[in-house]
Design a protein around this motif. Structure first.
Motif, short mmCIF file in Angstrom:
data_model
loop_
_atom_site.label_atom_id
_atom_site.label_comp_id
_atom_site.label_asym_id
_atom_site.label_seq_id
_atom_site.Cartn_x
_atom_site.Cartn_y
_atom_site.Cartn_z
N ILE A 1 0.86 -1.18 0.00
CA ILE A 1 0.00 0.00 0.00
C ILE A 1 0.90 1.24 0.00
N GLN A 2 0.48 2.28 -0.67
CA GLN A 2 1.10 3.60 -0.50
C GLN A 2 0.03 4.48 0.13
N GLU A 3 0.16 4.72 1.43
CA GLU A 3 -0.89 5.45 2.13
C GLU A 3 -1.07 6.84 1.52
N LYS A 4 -2.31 7.15 1.16
CA LYS A 4 -2.61 8.49 0.63
C LYS A 4 -2.52 9.52 1.74
N ASP A 5 -3.07 9.17 2.88
CA ASP A 5 -3.00 10.01 4.08
C ASP A 5 -3.22 9.09 5.29
N TYR A 6 -3.27 9.68 6.46
CA TYR A 6 -3.45 8.89 7.68
C TYR A 6 -4.77 9.22 8.37
N ASN A 7 -5.73 9.76 7.62
CA ASN A 7 -7.01 10.11 8.22
C ASN A 7 -7.72 8.90 8.81
N PHE A 8 -7.45 7.72 8.23
CA PHE A 8 -8.13 6.53 8.74
C PHE A 8 -7.71 6.22 10.18
N PHE A 9 -6.51 6.61 10.58
CA PHE A 9 -6.11 6.37 11.96
C PHE A 9 -6.95 7.20 12.93
N SER A 10 -7.28 8.43 12.55
CA SER A 10 -8.16 9.25 13.39
C SER A 10 -9.53 8.61 13.53
N TRP B 1 -0.09 8.34 20.59
CA TRP B 1 0.04 7.19 19.69
C TRP B 1 -0.44 7.42 18.26
N LEU B 2 -1.09 8.52 17.96
CA LEU B 2 -1.69 8.69 16.63
C LEU B 2 -0.61 8.84 15.55
N PRO B 3 -0.54 7.91 14.59
CA PRO B 3 0.37 8.09 13.45
C PRO B 3 -0.14 9.21 12.54
N ARG C 1 10.19 20.81 11.20
CA ARG C 1 10.47 19.80 10.16
C ARG C 1 9.25 18.93 9.93
N PHE C 2 9.00 18.64 8.66
CA PHE C 2 7.89 17.77 8.29
C PHE C 2 8.35 16.32 8.36
N GLY C 3 7.46 15.43 8.78
CA GLY C 3 7.82 14.02 8.83
C GLY C 3 6.66 13.16 9.27
N LEU C 4 6.97 11.91 9.52
CA LEU C 4 6.00 10.95 10.03
C LEU C 4 6.19 10.85 11.54
N PHE C 5 5.07 10.88 12.27
CA PHE C 5 5.12 10.87 13.73
C PHE C 5 4.21 9.78 14.28
N VAL C 6 4.56 9.30 15.48
CA VAL C 6 3.63 8.54 16.31
C VAL C 6 3.41 9.40 17.54
N GLY C 7 2.21 9.96 17.67
CA GLY C 7 2.00 10.98 18.69
C GLY C 7 2.92 12.15 18.42
N GLU C 8 3.78 12.47 19.39
CA GLU C 8 4.76 13.54 19.19
C GLU C 8 6.17 12.99 18.94
N THR C 9 6.28 11.70 18.73
CA THR C 9 7.58 11.08 18.50
C THR C 9 7.84 10.98 17.00
N ARG C 10 8.90 11.61 16.54
CA ARG C 10 9.23 11.57 15.12
C ARG C 10 9.79 10.20 14.75
N VAL D 1 -3.04 0.91 18.17
CA VAL D 1 -2.59 1.37 16.86
C VAL D 1 -2.63 0.22 15.85
N LEU D 2 -2.12 -0.94 16.25
CA LEU D 2 -2.12 -2.07 15.33
C LEU D 2 -3.55 -2.51 15.00
N HIS D 3 -4.44 -2.48 15.99
CA HIS D 3 -5.83 -2.84 15.70
C HIS D 3 -6.45 -1.82 14.76
N ALA D 4 -6.12 -0.54 14.92
CA ALA D 4 -6.65 0.48 14.02
C ALA D 4 -6.21 0.21 12.59
#
Length: 422
Positions: free
Chosen positions: A29-38, A49-51, A60-69, A157-160
């Protein structure tokens, strides 16, 4: 498949032409966005925990889990990605330290179900395993956060993610696309319940982090309730290249830092010893030595995107070390046959397009455990699955090419089976 159904020719100087059906052991998969996690992650977990793709406190822009880059996720704010199948350019970029130019927009088949099925038909792919996209880069961070805060948030997160697959993709799409929900051993009670729910929703294959959990080998009987669920359903267990958290303490002992950017921060030593080959070798050898497949004969396992160059030496050493330890301690009893024979019967390895597959097959004496993988739509793979034969299978027999391009994968995941895999 009868020979008349495919046109094949393979010499050292001429690329094989393969026109038969394909089983692709590595697509994404190439995730289009992460709205599904919300949508699928309960709100109480969002803060920690929210990706999400976003700007951090440093701008800086990037991928996060909560506030962890997630430092090892190299993504762009404009959403551009490298075009699929830039294998030669990707290998050259590795040598120069540069990145393959991210110049393409994701196409709809990369992030929507019906378009993906149509794309696989266009490619001539009869069956394919579809893994997570850039979300795989979060596995290391999720593991670290679980160690710090407990496994509840990671489980959520994994269940989501798994719920997203179930509701928006399906876990078995017409026996053509098999999506891979994620299971982990950190919390065995959660894993058992999650696995039962996934099996009820059609799971045929799952992906799991490599290595031990909670101080136990993955084949330790403490985890048998999970393996029994997967064995009863004939689920294929895969280990896709990802952050191997159990290597983090080793990395730190050598004065280096784990979970750095693959392109700019990970050292050559880490590439060599702590990522991909060694973690998956240790993981799969552990299963074999613990007599796992004698206890759970209906489970098949596959190494994905870890290459196959390690396989001949690993099988040789597994047999040799069995002899060295013949009078030693065997946690689940002495093995009754060669470890290599057990591995070849129950385990599969997806080769890289750049691997010398003919040599690997000659060294291990069979092509039965080798799978092809296009890595579509990632840049480091091939542009179309059929190109794999051209890149990797020169000099091989028609029979071996058919097995690697199709028959082995379809034997691993037969069509129309929702119960035990033979």
């Amino acid at each position: 498949m009868a020979a008349s159904q495919a046109t094949l020719k393979s010499t050292d100087s001429e690329a094989p032409v393969y026109n038969g059906p394909i089983f692709d052991g590595d697509t994404h998969i190439q995730e289009k966005d992460y709205n599904f996690f919300s949508k699928y992650l309960p709100e109480k977990y969002h803060k920690d925990w929210l990706p999400a793709r976003k700007h951090g406190s440093d701008g800086r822009f990037g991928l996060f889990v909560g506030e962890t880059r997630v430092e090892n996720a190299d993504i762009r704010e404009d959403g551009k990605i490298p075009p699929p199948g830039k294998l030669k350019e990707w290998l050259m970029a590795i040598n120069t330290g540069e990145a393959v130019a991210a110049s393409a927009d994701p196409t709809i088949d990369m992030y929507e179900r019906d378009a993906r099925v149509a794309k696989m038909k266009e490619f001539g792919v009869d069956g394919s395993i579809m893994f997570v996209g850039e979300f795989v880069a979060t596995f290391g961070v999720l593991g670290v956060l679980a160690d710090e805060k407990g496994p509840e948030g990671m489980n959520a997160v994994l269940h989501a993610w798994n719920q997203y697959l179930v509701e928006e993709w399906g876990l078995n799409i017409d026996d053509r696309v098999y999506a891979t929900p994620v299971l982990a051993l950190n919390d065995i009670d959660w894993a058992v319940q999650e696995a039962k729910w996934l099996v009820e929703n059609g799971m045929r294959v799952c992906v799991m982090p490599m290595g031990p959990a909670n101080g136990h080998a993955p084949a330790d009987p403490i985890f048998d309730p999970l393996w029994q669920v997967l064995n009863d359903a004939g689920v294929v267990v895969t280990f896709h290249v990802s952050e191997a958290n159990f290597m983090h303490s080793l990395i730190k002992e050598w004065g280096e830092e784990p979970m750095q950017s693959r392109r700019k921060g990970q050292t050559a030593w880490q590439w060599m010893f702590c990522y991909s080959e060694l973690p998956v070798m240790m993981t799969m050898a552990s299963f074999v030595y613990w007599n796992f497949f004698e206890r759970f004969p209906n489970i098949k396992m596959a190494s994905v995107e870890n290459g196959a160059e390690w396989l001949p030496r690993c099988l040789y050493k597994m047999d040799k070390m069995r002899g060295m330890a013949r009078s030693g301690f065997w946690p689940m009893g002495q093995m009754k046959e060669r470890p290599s024979a057990v591995f070849k019967r129950h385990c599969f390895v997806v080769a890289y397009p750049e691997d010398d597959v003919a040599r690997i097959v000659a060294d291990i004496g069979t092509s039965d455990c080798i799978l092809m993988g296009s890595d579509y739509p990632h840049a480091e793979g091939v542009a179309a699955p059929r190109d794999f034969a051209d890149e990797a299978l020169r000099g091989m027999s028609e029979e071996d090419i058919r097995k690697i391009m199709y028959e082995n994968g379809r034997r691993m995941l037969p069509k129309g089976r929702t119960g035990i895999v033979a």
